[in-house]
Design a protein around this motif. Sequence first.
Motif, PDB file in Angstrom:
ATOM      1  N   ARG A  47       0.819  -1.223   0.000  1.00 43.89           N
ATOM      2  CA  ARG A  47       0.000   0.000   0.000  1.00 43.89           C
ATOM      3  C   ARG A  47       0.845   1.260   0.000  1.00 43.89           C
ATOM      4  O   ARG A  47       0.374   2.333  -0.365  1.00 43.89           O
ATOM      5  N   SER A  48       2.110   1.115   0.404  1.00 45.46           N
ATOM      6  CA  SER A  48       2.976   2.300   0.421  1.00 45.46           C
ATOM      7  C   SER A  48       3.489   2.664  -0.974  1.00 45.46           C
ATOM      8  O   SER A  48       3.865   3.810  -1.228  1.00 45.46           O
ATOM      9  N   HIS A  51       2.247   5.661  -3.186  1.00 48.35           N
ATOM     10  CA  HIS A  51       2.628   6.999  -2.713  1.00 48.35           C
ATOM     11  C   HIS A  51       4.028   7.401  -3.187  1.00 48.35           C
ATOM     12  O   HIS A  51       4.478   8.522  -2.929  1.00 48.35           O
ATOM     13  N   VAL A  52       4.709   6.458  -3.840  1.00 50.29           N
ATOM     14  CA  VAL A  52       6.056   6.715  -4.367  1.00 50.29           C
ATOM     15  C   VAL A  52       5.958   6.866  -5.881  1.00 50.29           C
ATOM     16  O   VAL A  52       5.246   6.110  -6.541  1.00 50.29           O
ATOM     17  N   ARG A  53       6.665   7.846  -6.431  1.00 56.21           N
ATOM     18  CA  ARG A  53       6.672   7.995  -7.889  1.00 56.21           C
ATOM     19  C   ARG A  53       7.125   6.702  -8.534  1.00 56.21           C
ATOM     20  O   ARG A  53       8.111   6.090  -8.107  1.00 56.21           O
ATOM     21  N   ASP A 414       7.823   9.404   1.914  1.00 49.50           N
ATOM     22  CA  ASP A 414       7.114   8.228   1.399  1.00 49.50           C
ATOM     23  C   ASP A 414       8.068   7.154   0.891  1.00 49.50           C
ATOM     24  O   ASP A 414       7.854   5.957   1.116  1.00 49.50           O
TER      25      ASP A 414
END
Length: 436
Positions: A47-48, A51-53, A414
């Motif tokens: 799920r993280s 949030h990262v490019r 993030d």
Amino acid sequence: MASRFAPVLLAVAATVATANLARAQANADLRCIASPDADCVIELAERSLPHVREDRWYLAVPNLAEAMFYSGRIQRGMELAGKIKSPVLRSRADMTHAYVLFHEGKLDEARDVLETRAARTTDRVRRVVLWAQEAYEQGDKTRGDAAFALAHDILKDHEADTGETIVDVSLPSAIAASGELGAAVEMVRLMPQLPDRARAAFLLMRILAKEAETGPARTLMDEASAWRASLHPRQISTTLIEEAWAWLMLGDAAQVIATVSERPVPKRRNSAYIFLLSEAGQLGHAETALILAEEIEDTATKAWALAHCAKAAFISGHHVAGSTCLQSGRGLFSKVMDMAERGGLDEVTSRNVKMALATATVAESLAGNDAAVADIMNTAGGFVSDLDDRIIAAHIDAGDLPLAMLLAFQDADDLKKARALSALARALAIRAFFND
């Protein structure tokens, strides 16, 4: 007849349902943070990622790909492995995939992955021999024999296809780990090439020393040193560090120093001592580490080496040795902080100062010295960009996973959070894999 308030009621119900789902997810996340396990941390790591490019995913996915393989999520692991840009990290993920298949008894599938992803026969054989050695050391003779047979098949097929005979220098260590110490020593002595013979002997020292075979080990080391001395200078340089490490396994600090001193370039001698102090810490040999540290003249390098000793000792559970190396390095850490604050450092010194401060911070964190961590970070915060990552990684290595989890969630970045969660997921998946 439908109520005219139906749309409003549906909207309210949807809002309440969404809020309940969010609350349930938040409660699950809190339970995971308080008591992390592989499945919940893998989910958090997944799920993280959004949030990262996406162009930076490759920095977060290597550990998560391995976590997927260890947890049995093979297809997802393969998908994530395909996003890894670094050839080294991609190879590590692929070798994990092969190892999991091997561990499950799927030898043909494991070999297929090895042959697809490891281009050189020597790389494939080395990997499988290490599997055999690991299995023997864990007392799993069945799996060790299976790995050994697989390595033998790969070597025979290579010889049949190319006419070339490959001698892997790690084979004697695997044989020794199976309990055949005499056969291992004899195999070393029968190796046709001197460089292979010397390297195999040095690698074998870890097993011989651990098995308290100090007499045979010392005899073989004397022979190996003579073999190494007769090599071409270029061949000698690649085996010196292995010989020094082997003498360290036998606890002979004087021979370690004598061997390292043969490296003519000070920078190379210093890099050897940094490695050897880390190894000494891992073994819990603090007294040997302090003797070796006295051979390092450069302040920043000595601080870095002692911090490495402390870090490795704490991670390995040798807390007395860790405290000894840490206490010996603290005066140097202060000097290095002064150097960082004054500035004007050349490129080499700047790198040594950075690494000394980073490793000292990690060691102090592992020792639970929060005040010392804060003191160094106040100085090094702008000098070392990835201190938080290093601290979290060290606590993962030390098995302090709940604390690592808390540290990961304190980070607002993030990408750093995704990397930390992926590393945690890998560590927990490995633990579950071997405990099942």
